[in-house]
Design a protein around this motif. Structure first.
Motif, PDB file in Angstrom:
ATOM      1  N   GLY A 223       0.781  -1.240   0.000  1.00  0.00           N
ATOM      2  CA  GLY A 223       0.000   0.000   0.000  1.00  0.00           C
ATOM      3  C   GLY A 223       0.804   1.277   0.000  1.00  0.00           C
ATOM      4  O   GLY A 223       0.251   2.351   0.267  1.00  0.00           O
ATOM      5  N   GLN A 224       2.088   1.205  -0.301  1.00  0.00           N
ATOM      6  CA  GLN A 224       2.917   2.406  -0.281  1.00  0.00           C
ATOM      7  C   GLN A 224       2.630   3.304  -1.478  1.00  0.00           C
ATOM      8  O   GLN A 224       2.580   2.843  -2.610  1.00  0.00           O
ATOM      9  N   VAL A 225       2.440   4.595  -1.210  1.00  0.00           N
ATOM     10  CA  VAL A 225       2.192   5.591  -2.264  1.00  0.00           C
ATOM     11  C   VAL A 225       3.151   6.766  -2.048  1.00  0.00           C
ATOM     12  O   VAL A 225       3.150   7.368  -0.976  1.00  0.00           O
ATOM     13  N   PRO A 226       3.982   7.103  -3.049  1.00  0.00           N
ATOM     14  CA  PRO A 226       4.144   6.382  -4.319  1.00  0.00           C
ATOM     15  C   PRO A 226       4.975   5.111  -4.128  1.00  0.00           C
ATOM     16  O   PRO A 226       5.734   5.017  -3.163  1.00  0.00           O
ATOM     17  N   GLU A 227       4.832   4.177  -5.045  1.00  0.00           N
ATOM     18  CA  GLU A 227       5.584   2.935  -4.948  1.00  0.00           C
ATOM     19  C   GLU A 227       7.078   3.179  -5.082  1.00  0.00           C
ATOM     20  O   GLU A 227       7.888   2.506  -4.453  1.00  0.00           O
ATOM     21  N   ASN A 228       7.458   4.110  -5.937  1.00  0.00           N
ATOM     22  CA  ASN A 228       8.864   4.423  -6.127  1.00  0.00           C
ATOM     23  C   ASN A 228       9.107   5.919  -5.924  1.00  0.00           C
ATOM     24  O   ASN A 228       9.136   6.682  -6.872  1.00  0.00           O
ATOM     25  N   PRO A 229       9.302   6.340  -4.668  1.00  0.00           N
ATOM     26  CA  PRO A 229       9.508   7.773  -4.414  1.00  0.00           C
ATOM     27  C   PRO A 229      10.874   8.280  -4.864  1.00  0.00           C
ATOM     28  O   PRO A 229      11.139   9.476  -4.808  1.00  0.00           O
ATOM     29  N   ASN A 230      11.743   7.365  -5.298  1.00  0.00           N
ATOM     30  CA  ASN A 230      13.063   7.769  -5.773  1.00  0.00           C
ATOM     31  C   ASN A 230      13.083   8.088  -7.265  1.00  0.00           C
ATOM     32  O   ASN A 230      14.095   8.558  -7.792  1.00  0.00           O
TER      33      ASN A 230
END
Length: 742
Positions: A223-230
């Motif tokens: 459930g992480q938002v955004p999936e790719n914060p990098n």
């Protein structure tokens, strides 16, 4: 004349202002913040250091006129073993402050409390009153909970005013206050909820229920938002987040939402994975740093030569298949989290259509880092999960933490292999709870894993615990010699019989065996046509094998093995096998039953329920006896020579002597197996006698958490939820003193 700090900035700054403030908890008490270091920075960048007095008070005089910025960012100096661990661990050290630790030791003011408030104290001191929280006064805040909705926050415009006047001379964090005033600042308690989990090896009803919810959670996304914060910012999307921005967990039922958005923020989660029904865990109120942790995402604080890890990469494992024939992926999913007492690992069960293929891959292979052999499909999943667990334990486990593993269905089998490896390599007191788990290892593995604490839960007509059966590990077609019984028991089919696959050749080694202490949900009818269930240890095989028999007979074609694809579909759709429709309701009813029994001083089952169980079992025994007697008709005396020619069946007349010898051998083995089951039934009847006399202690319900001073408050919070008082649910529990559960 207008004061200089409100005039044009060209006016010469003037001293002569003052400010005083008191930090208090939610009850208006300043003692929790006594001795804390603070720093005030005025509009000219002049700093004023000091410590709060014994009642959380400080005063600064002769500062430059204009807004002042208050910070309380002194690093934690040590002393508490767990806080020292967080501040000093190699990976993801938490930037603890003295202020944070002090706020964690305070409590939230209960709704409806009649005690004097911080606002009352502010009024008595003729002070300005505001609600504040730790994150407003410290430099690093990504490890803290999301901002709370404060009833009376400090106006944000004051901080902007301070920045404008100071022109870079004040810290880029902290809270601004206007001068020449006295403030009472009520600090929001920094608390969290965590599921009540006992680390005692003995079975407890609270673990049964809470771990059923945490095992179900493994079916959800992280459930992480955004999936790719990098990732680089999407220039075409004006709402795209800058790399290194904060991550959130907004989707209800996801792992991150339950652990971080709810529990870490002092909220009780209600839903898990794609659940539509509401189920609250029983939680305890703990300091924020003793919650089930999700590591912070803070690239500025955690410098890394490689790409910065995100919470999902640390806590979540997903060996996801891109397509059904992607043989390089196992589709294994799990999550790990921890608090000061334990490391928790939950493994997902069958969720995709190709998971059924893994369930059915029953060839036996040597257990990696263990003894005996295991189901190949389960073992492959266990192998790919090992590196994730090794890394997690190396990073976060201390010597004082227990490892608790749970899983449902396929996840339970993987969890067994994993927990036994953990017991051998990391924690010899590891604890395992599985729900509807199939057999995972052979007799040698089960023997070697005897020291592992494993509470194995089986629900009524769940077919999965009876596999892998003999037909899943044989080169030849399965011939089922007979169905022992079909028992309706007045509620639902309980015992559908036993499959006697005797005499089959295995190519994987010794036969599969179950591990752990089985606890079985038997449905029982209550007055008013309500259906409940009782959790007990039967001691005979029929309860576990019955559902498998019913499914097998529905699927066997041409005297061959059941169709695995069809079997998988039935398993995934069977209500008794699912967590949401089968296990969680039964676990809830058992917890309530045990709570009721403990508070009322009664017995764990009523005389009527005991009679119901005995009736079912005696009917089952009579059917086994009929089946055994019928075998004498074909081979009197148990030999081919004793078979009367004038009674030969059409099958016998078509069979060769070799075929008759094989058939006679199989029937002989089946009769022997049947005889052992008849003996086990007598033991099971004695178990019912004991069950009828069993009382429940507080430790049986809550394990080692029975010692919590605030246990009654925590239990009452759970009991007060309307969902736990719904008639359709309460009716599942035999009526007693159910109004009081603690």
């Amino acid at each position: 004349m207008t004061d200089p700090y409100l005039c044009d900035k060209s006016v010469c700054p003037a001293r002569g202002s003052w400010i005083s403030f008191r930090l208090v908890d939610e009850f208006g008490d300043g003692k929790p913040y006594a001795g804390l270091s603070y720093e005030l920075t005025d509009a000219e960048g002049q700093k004023y250091d000091g410590t709060l007095d014994s009642d959380g008070y400080a005063k600064v005089i002769n500062n430059y006129k204009g807004p002042v910025t208050l910070t309380l960012a002194k690093p934690y100096a040590g002393g508490d073993a767990w806080y020292d661990t967080l501040a000093d661990r190699k990976d993801y050290r938490i930037p603890l402050t003295e202020f944070q630790v002090a706020a964690e030791k305070t409590l939230h003011r209960p709704i409806g409390s009649t005690a004097k408030t911080a606002a009352y104290r502010a009024s008595s001191e003729q002070a300005e009153f505001y609600n504040v929280e730790v994150r407003q006064f410290v430099k690093h805040k990504r490890h803290l909970p999301a901002p709370a909705k404060l009833s009376k926050p400090v106006p944000y415009g004051w901080t902007k005013l301070a920045c404008d006047f100071a022109a870079g001379r004040v810290p880029d964090y902290g809270t601004a206050l206007l001068p020449d005033k006295h403030y009472v600042l009520e600090v929001r308690a920094l608390r969290a909820f965590r599921p009540l989990i006992s680390l005692a090896p003995d079975f407890s009803a609270v673990n049964l229920y809470n771990l059923s919810l945490l095992a179900t959670l493994s079916y959800g996304d992280f459930g992480q938002v955004p999936e790719n914060p990098n990732a680089p910012k999407d220039v075409d999307n004006p709402k795209a987040q800058e790399p290194g921005g904060e991550v959130k967990f907004p989707a209800v039922g996801t792992i991150g939402h339950v652990l971080q958005t709810c529990l870490a923020c002092y909220q009780e989660p209600m839903r898990y994975a794609d659940a539509k029904t509401v189920n609250y865990p029983i939680v305890e109120d703990v300091p924020y740093s003793k919650r089930l942790e999700i590591i912070p995402y803070d690239p500025q604080h955690y410098k890394s030569a490689d790409e910065q890890e995100t919470p999902s990469q640390v806590h979540f494992f997903n060996d996801k298949r891109g397509y059904s024939l992607d043989s390089k992926k196992t589709d294994t999913q799990a999550y790990a989290t921890h608090d000061d007492r334990m490391i928790l690992i939950a493994v997902r069960g069958t969720a995709e259509k190709w998971d059924a293929l893994r369930d059915g891959d029953a060839e036996q292979v040597p257990v990696k880092d263990g003894v005996g052999k295991a189901h190949k499909g389960f073992h492959e999943a266990y192998e790919v999960l090992q590196p994730f667990v090794v890394k997690y334990l190396a990073r976060f486990r201390t010597n004082n933490q227990r490892v608790v593993v749970c899983g449902h269905s396929l996840g339970g089998a993987i969890a067994l292999l994993l927990a036994e490896w953990i017991r051998n390599k990391f924690d010899d007191q590891a604890i395992l709870y599985t729900f509807g788990s199939p057999r995972a290892g052979d007799a040698d593995f089960v023997e070697g894993a005897k020291p592992l604490v494993h509470h194995r839960i089986v629900n009524n007509n769940d077919p999965v615990p009876s596999v892998p059966a003999a037909w899943m590990d044989t080169k030849q077609a399965v011939w089922v010699t007979g169905v022992a019984a079909t028992v309706t028991g007045g509620v639902a089919p309980i015992v559908g019989g036993i499959i006697f696959g005797a005499g089959l050749n295995r190519f994987g080694g010794k036969p599969y065996r179950h591990h752990g202490i089985q606890r079985y949900f038997t449905p029982l009818r209550l007055p008013g046509n309500q259906i409940s269930s009782v959790l007990w240890t039967p001691g005979c095989e029929g309860y576990e094998e019955s559902a498998m028999t019913q499914l097998c007979y529905a699927n066997i074609k041409n005297n061959d093995t059941p169709e695995r694809s069809n079997f998988g579909v039935q398993v995934m759709n069977g209500a008794d096998h699912t967590m949401l429709g089968g296990y969680i309701p039964a676990c809830w009813a058992t917890l309530r039953r045990w709570q009721d029994t403990q508070t009322s001083g009664g017995k764990i089952i009523t005389p009527r329920e005991a009679l119901n169980l005995r009736t079912q079992l005696r009917f089952y025994r009579s059917e086994l006896e009929k089946w055994q007697s019928a075998q004498q008709v074909e081979f009197p005396g148990g030999t081919i020579e004793g078979r009367p020619q004038d009674r030969a069946t059409a099958l016998q007349r078509r069979s060769t002597m070799s075929e008759l010898q094989t058939r006679q051998k199989e029937i002989s083995l089946a009769v022997s197996h049947n005889q052992k089951e008849l003996e086990n039934i007598e033991t099971t009847l004695k178990n019912i006698d004991l069950l009828e006399q069993t009382t429940v202690e507080l430790s049986d319900v809550y394990g080692d958490r029975a010692e919590l001073p605030e246990l009654k408050t925590q239990i009452q919070r759970w009991a007060d939820h309307k969902e736990n008082q719904a008639i359709v649910r309460v009716a599942q529990v035999p009526q007693g003193a159910i109004a009081n559960t603690a």
